[in-house]
Scaffold this motif. Structure first.
Motif, short mmCIF file in Angstrom:
data_model
loop_
_atom_site.label_atom_id
_atom_site.label_comp_id
_atom_site.label_asym_id
_atom_site.label_seq_id
_atom_site.Cartn_x
_atom_site.Cartn_y
_atom_site.Cartn_z
N MET A 187 0.83 -1.17 0.00
CA MET A 187 0.00 0.00 0.00
C MET A 187 0.88 1.24 0.00
O MET A 187 2.01 1.21 0.47
CB MET A 187 -0.95 0.01 1.21
CG MET A 187 -0.30 0.31 2.54
SD MET A 187 -1.47 0.47 3.93
CE MET A 187 -2.43 1.86 3.44
N GLN A 188 0.37 2.32 -0.51
CA GLN A 188 1.08 3.59 -0.56
C GLN A 188 0.75 4.39 0.70
O GLN A 188 -0.43 4.54 1.04
CB GLN A 188 0.65 4.37 -1.82
CG GLN A 188 1.35 5.68 -2.03
CD GLN A 188 2.77 5.54 -2.56
OE1 GLN A 188 3.10 4.52 -3.15
NE2 GLN A 188 3.59 6.54 -2.35
N SER A 194 6.49 9.76 0.75
CA SER A 194 5.56 8.75 0.24
C SER A 194 6.35 7.50 -0.12
O SER A 194 7.40 7.59 -0.78
CB SER A 194 4.83 9.26 -1.00
OG SER A 194 4.01 10.36 -0.65
N HIS A 195 5.87 6.37 0.34
CA HIS A 195 6.53 5.10 0.06
C HIS A 195 5.48 4.00 -0.10
O HIS A 195 4.41 4.07 0.50
CB HIS A 195 7.47 4.71 1.20
CG HIS A 195 8.65 5.60 1.33
ND1 HIS A 195 8.69 6.65 2.22
CD2 HIS A 195 9.84 5.61 0.70
CE1 HIS A 195 9.85 7.27 2.12
NE2 HIS A 195 10.57 6.65 1.20
N GLU A 196 5.86 2.98 -0.84
CA GLU A 196 5.07 1.76 -0.93
C GLU A 196 5.54 0.84 0.20
O GLU A 196 6.74 0.57 0.33
CB GLU A 196 5.30 1.10 -2.30
CG GLU A 196 4.42 -0.06 -2.61
CD GLU A 196 2.96 0.35 -2.88
OE1 GLU A 196 2.08 -0.46 -2.58
OE2 GLU A 196 2.72 1.47 -3.37
#
Length: 157
Positions: A1-2, A13-15
């Motif tokens: 999920m992001q 922002s990261h996955e």
């Protein structure tokens, strides 16, 4: 999920996997290793950070729960080369020994003083009960928190 989290004033922002803990996110994805992993069971407080200004133990908060929120770590307290008043108080009062608990103690103390700007010694001790110092340096930690509170009171007057 992001996930998109404001960390120390910077939008990141990261996955991540759904099960990623906030402490893992901060250390592994953001490269902020000042937040220590101690017990992984919310018992020691070494991983304490501020989530929207309130202290939380990041070993029991999912990164997904912090999505869209603001997180402050020990790296985000200082203003450039200027230490946060709580960091200065810990330095001045020797509120550390081995230093492992120090980031969590400082973050919990910042939150404590925000909630109670003029605590008694007993209130500081009770407020930091969830943070453990394995060197048992509590006396100087309490002195540091009281000193920072006095400094903040003086600045407010």
């Amino acid at each position: 999920m992001q996930v998109s989290i404001n960390v120390n004033g910077e939008q990141r922002s990261h996955e991540v996997e759904d099960r990623t803990l906030l402490v893992q996110y901060l250390r592994d994805d953001c490269g902020l290793t000042g937040t220590n992993i101690g017990c992984d069971t919310t018992s020691c407080g070494a991983c304490t950070v501020l989530l929207d200004g309130e202290s939380v133990k990041s070993c029991t908060v999912l990164a997904a729960q912090a999505d869209g929120h603001q997180v402050t770590t020990i790296e985000g307290l200082a203003d450039g080369d200027e230490l946060h008043p709580m960091q200065r108080a810990f330095q001045r009062k020797h509120g550390l020994q081995c230093g492992f608990c120090t980031p969590g103690m400082v973050m919990a103390s910042v939150s404590l003083i925000e909630e109670n700007p003029n605590p008694t010694e007993a209130e500081v001790r009770a407020g930091l009960e969830g943070n453990l110092c394995r060197c048992t340096g509590y006396h100087n930690i309490v002195e540091a928190v009281l000193s920072a509170a006095e400094e903040k009171q003086g600045a407010a007057e």
